[in-house]
Design an enzyme around this catalytic site. Structure first.
Site, PDB file in Angstrom:
ATOM      1  N   ARG A  32     -26.696  -7.557  22.478  1.00  0.00           N
ATOM      2  CA  ARG A  32     -27.296  -6.311  21.979  1.00  0.00           C
ATOM      3  C   ARG A  32     -28.228  -5.720  23.028  1.00  0.00           C
ATOM      4  O   ARG A  32     -28.722  -6.401  23.923  1.00  0.00           O
ATOM      5  CB  ARG A  32     -28.074  -6.572  20.695  1.00  0.00           C
ATOM      6  N   TYR A  40     -38.071 -11.645  17.514  1.00  0.00           N
ATOM      7  CA  TYR A  40     -38.140 -12.841  16.670  1.00  0.00           C
ATOM      8  C   TYR A  40     -37.429 -12.569  15.356  1.00  0.00           C
ATOM      9  O   TYR A  40     -37.533 -11.461  14.804  1.00  0.00           O
ATOM     10  CB  TYR A  40     -39.602 -13.209  16.387  1.00  0.00           C
ATOM     11  N   GLY A  91     -31.725  -3.246  17.233  1.00  0.00           N
ATOM     12  CA  GLY A  91     -30.963  -3.524  18.443  1.00  0.00           C
ATOM     13  C   GLY A  91     -29.492  -3.271  18.153  1.00  0.00           C
ATOM     14  O   GLY A  91     -29.019  -3.562  17.052  1.00  0.00           O
ATOM     15  N   GLY A 117     -28.213  -4.549  14.404  1.00  0.00           N
ATOM     16  CA  GLY A 117     -28.771  -3.581  13.457  1.00  0.00           C
ATOM     17  C   GLY A 117     -30.278  -3.582  13.435  1.00  0.00           C
ATOM     18  O   GLY A 117     -30.917  -3.339  14.463  1.00  0.00           O
ATOM     19  N   CYS A 152     -40.139  -7.029  22.137  1.00  0.00           N
ATOM     20  CA  CYS A 152     -39.509  -5.843  22.727  1.00  0.00           C
ATOM     21  C   CYS A 152     -40.153  -5.419  24.031  1.00  0.00           C
ATOM     22  O   CYS A 152     -40.063  -4.257  24.433  1.00  0.00           O
ATOM     23  CB  CYS A 152     -39.491  -4.682  21.730  1.00  0.00           C
TER      24      CYS A 152
END
Length: 217
Positions: free
Chosen positions: A75, A81, A153, A164, A182
């Site tokens: 992705r 997490y 993602g 998703g 991120c």
């Protein structure tokens, strides 16, 4: 038997945590079947055991402490997490079939739709989720700070979507400390529970379904 390709989106809900490799294998198989016209679209709502996943842009320096298994995945995005108390929504949708006539599939528009899906879901709990330029995910204002409450993602194969969204309902927020979520430093993470909203997973699932229908039809 899988639903015909022109049928409504199928909803799959797992009540027990699903191992990440199992979820990935299911997504890959389902997306391939959708691309071949042998299965209908599907959204899978689930939780994972505590894990970290690394997207295609992940920086090794953002993995502070590998306290849980780390999975490299196809992705987009960086480290995130997943764990109990977080609702993950994997969307396997046919962008080619959904694209308007005369224009091809629009990945950016799809990402915006995923963001709006999360915003609509949070609105059901009177939480104002917001986008931020240059920062992936959905954010909430908390006084003079902003915390991330949801991530997303995406991967596209043959114009079928994989992966998703992930919404923090009541996860152990200390588990995020092992990564830079991120790749964004200087901001925290939050959850519905931390915001004082006692939502159950069933409540969140209802809101996700209603929000999805509003955005994706």
């Amino acid at each position: 038997m899988d639903a015909p390709v022109n049928s409504p989106v199928e909803w799959k809900i797992s009540d027990q945590p699903v191992a990440y490799p199992e979820a990935l294998a299911h997504m890959e198989a389902r997306a391939a079947a959708i691309a071949e016209g042998q299965a209908g679209e599907q959204v899978w709502l689930l939780e994972h055991p505590p894990i970290y996943t690394a997207g295609t842009s992940a920086q090794d320096s953002d993995l502070i402490e590998a306290r849980f298994p780390v999975y490299r995945t196809g992705r987009g995005g960086q480290f995130t997490y997943h764990g109990p108390g977080q609702r993950v929504g994997y969307a396997m949708l046919d962008l080619k079939r959904r694209s308007s006539k005369g224009s091809g599939p629009d990945v950016r528009a799809y990402v915006r739709d995923l963001e709006q899906w999360l915003i609509e879901t949070l609105a059901a709990f009177n939480v104002t989720g917001e986008r931020r330029e240059g920062r992936v995910g959905i954010w909430v204002r908390r006084g003079d700070r902003e915390d991330k409450i949801a991530a997303l993602g995406v991967r596209i194969k043959r114009w079928v979507t994989l992966h998703g969204v992930a919404l923090n309902v009541e996860p152990d927020l200390s588990h995020f400390a092992g990564i830079v979520p991120c790749g964004i430093r200087g901001h925290g993470v939050t959850s519905l529970a931390q915001l004082g909203i006692p939502a159950t997973m069933a409540d969140v699932d209802v809101a996700l379904k209603l929000g999805f229908k509003k955005i994706f039809g």
